[in-house]
Design a protein around this motif. Structure first.
Motif, PDB file in Angstrom:
ATOM      1  N   MET A  90     -11.525 -24.337  24.465  1.00 54.09           N
ATOM      2  CA  MET A  90     -12.271 -23.592  23.466  1.00 54.09           C
ATOM      3  C   MET A  90     -11.932 -22.107  23.546  1.00 54.09           C
ATOM      4  O   MET A  90     -11.915 -21.432  22.528  1.00 54.09           O
ATOM      5  CB  MET A  90     -13.771 -23.840  23.686  1.00 54.09           C
ATOM      6  CG  MET A  90     -14.606 -23.549  22.513  1.00 54.09           C
ATOM      7  SD  MET A  90     -14.165 -24.646  21.177  1.00 54.09           S
ATOM      8  CE  MET A  90     -15.405 -24.262  20.032  1.00 54.09           C
ATOM      9  N   ASN A  91     -11.665 -21.628  24.741  1.00 52.60           N
ATOM     10  CA  ASN A  91     -11.313 -20.228  24.923  1.00 52.60           C
ATOM     11  C   ASN A  91     -10.013 -19.897  24.187  1.00 52.60           C
ATOM     12  O   ASN A  91      -9.892 -18.841  23.576  1.00 52.60           O
ATOM     13  CB  ASN A  91     -11.188 -19.913  26.412  1.00 52.60           C
ATOM     14  CG  ASN A  91     -11.079 -18.428  26.661  1.00 52.60           C
ATOM     15  OD1 ASN A  91     -11.446 -17.626  25.817  1.00 52.60           O
ATOM     16  ND2 ASN A  91     -10.569 -18.062  27.823  1.00 52.60           N
ATOM     17  N   GLU A  92      -9.050 -20.817  24.231  1.00 52.93           N
ATOM     18  CA  GLU A  92      -7.780 -20.597  23.534  1.00 52.93           C
ATOM     19  C   GLU A  92      -7.985 -20.535  22.025  1.00 52.93           C
ATOM     20  O   GLU A  92      -7.285 -19.789  21.329  1.00 52.93           O
ATOM     21  CB  GLU A  92      -6.797 -21.692  23.891  1.00 52.93           C
ATOM     22  CG  GLU A  92      -6.325 -21.638  25.327  1.00 52.93           C
ATOM     23  CD  GLU A  92      -5.363 -22.764  25.640  1.00 52.93           C
ATOM     24  OE1 GLU A  92      -4.941 -23.459  24.689  1.00 52.93           O
ATOM     25  OE2 GLU A  92      -5.054 -22.939  26.817  1.00 52.93           O
ATOM     26  N   PHE A  93      -8.912 -21.308  21.502  1.00 51.55           N
ATOM     27  CA  PHE A  93      -9.201 -21.299  20.072  1.00 51.55           C
ATOM     28  C   PHE A  93      -9.684 -19.917  19.628  1.00 51.55           C
ATOM     29  O   PHE A  93      -9.183 -19.360  18.647  1.00 51.55           O
ATOM     30  CB  PHE A  93     -10.260 -22.365  19.754  1.00 51.55           C
ATOM     31  CG  PHE A  93     -10.720 -22.351  18.329  1.00 51.55           C
ATOM     32  CD1 PHE A  93      -9.905 -22.811  17.311  1.00 51.55           C
ATOM     33  CD2 PHE A  93     -11.985 -21.864  18.003  1.00 51.55           C
ATOM     34  CE1 PHE A  93     -10.328 -22.791  15.989  1.00 51.55           C
ATOM     35  CE2 PHE A  93     -12.422 -21.849  16.692  1.00 51.55           C
ATOM     36  CZ  PHE A  93     -11.588 -22.321  15.689  1.00 51.55           C
ATOM     37  N   PHE A  94     -10.633 -19.350  20.360  1.00 56.69           N
ATOM     38  CA  PHE A  94     -11.156 -18.035  19.992  1.00 56.69           C
ATOM     39  C   PHE A  94     -10.132 -16.934  20.245  1.00 56.69           C
ATOM     40  O   PHE A  94     -10.065 -15.959  19.497  1.00 56.69           O
ATOM     41  CB  PHE A  94     -12.463 -17.749  20.723  1.00 56.69           C
ATOM     42  CG  PHE A  94     -13.606 -18.565  20.196  1.00 56.69           C
ATOM     43  CD1 PHE A  94     -14.097 -18.348  18.930  1.00 56.69           C
ATOM     44  CD2 PHE A  94     -14.160 -19.574  20.966  1.00 56.69           C
ATOM     45  CE1 PHE A  94     -15.142 -19.101  18.430  1.00 56.69           C
ATOM     46  CE2 PHE A  94     -15.205 -20.333  20.472  1.00 56.69           C
ATOM     47  CZ  PHE A  94     -15.695 -20.105  19.199  1.00 56.69           C
ATOM     48  N   ASN A  95      -9.313 -17.088  21.274  1.00 54.87           N
ATOM     49  CA  ASN A  95      -8.222 -16.129  21.495  1.00 54.87           C
ATOM     50  C   ASN A  95      -7.202 -16.210  20.371  1.00 54.87           C
ATOM     51  O   ASN A  95      -6.609 -15.201  19.977  1.00 54.87           O
ATOM     52  CB  ASN A  95      -7.554 -16.366  22.843  1.00 54.87           C
ATOM     53  CG  ASN A  95      -8.391 -15.867  23.989  1.00 54.87           C
ATOM     54  OD1 ASN A  95      -9.225 -14.973  23.815  1.00 54.87           O
ATOM     55  ND2 ASN A  95      -8.194 -16.452  25.162  1.00 54.87           N
ATOM     56  N   GLY A  96      -6.986 -17.402  19.838  1.00 61.01           N
ATOM     57  CA  GLY A  96      -6.088 -17.566  18.696  1.00 61.01           C
ATOM     58  C   GLY A  96      -6.629 -16.876  17.449  1.00 61.01           C
ATOM     59  O   GLY A  96      -5.885 -16.246  16.701  1.00 61.01           O
ATOM     60  N   ILE A  97      -7.911 -16.991  17.224  1.00 61.56           N
ATOM     61  CA  ILE A  97      -8.536 -16.302  16.086  1.00 61.56           C
ATOM     62  C   ILE A  97      -8.427 -14.790  16.270  1.00 61.56           C
ATOM     63  O   ILE A  97      -8.111 -14.064  15.322  1.00 61.56           O
ATOM     64  CB  ILE A  97     -10.005 -16.739  15.927  1.00 61.56           C
ATOM     65  CG1 ILE A  97     -10.072 -18.197  15.489  1.00 61.56           C
ATOM     66  CG2 ILE A  97     -10.733 -15.857  14.923  1.00 61.56           C
ATOM     67  CD1 ILE A  97     -11.465 -18.761  15.436  1.00 61.56           C
ATOM     68  N   ALA A  98      -8.672 -14.311  17.488  1.00 64.73           N
ATOM     69  CA  ALA A  98      -8.559 -12.876  17.758  1.00 64.73           C
ATOM     70  C   ALA A  98      -7.135 -12.398  17.527  1.00 64.73           C
ATOM     71  O   ALA A  98      -6.911 -11.342  16.925  1.00 64.73           O
ATOM     72  CB  ALA A  98      -8.994 -12.578  19.182  1.00 64.73           C
TER      73      ALA A  98
END
Length: 74
Positions: A1-9
């Protein structure tokens, strides 16, 4: 899930907001160039306001406004 939000950022920082970074760096060279988009939005707003006032005047002159209230049917 952390990678998903880092991808959005990353998407917003590196892709979608790059034009705004370019405008921010342009401000150091020319203030007028950096604020050109603001002037465009102001002009569009003034044109829309003038059009709106013109349409209001047309309906007021034609006395085409529906001012009768309808009865509440419950």
């Amino acid at each position: 899930m952390n990678e998903f939000f880092n991808g959005i950022a990353w998407l917003f920082e590196e892709v979608l907001l790059k034009p705004l970074d370019w405008l921010r760096s342009l401000e150091l060279d020319t203030w007028w160039g950096a604020n050109a988009i603001n002037f465009v939005f102001i002009i569009i707003g003034m044109i829309a306001f003038a059009y709106w006032c013109k349409q209001l005047k047309i309906f007021q002159d034609a006395d085409d406004e529906n001012t009768r209230s309808k009865p509440y049917l419950g």
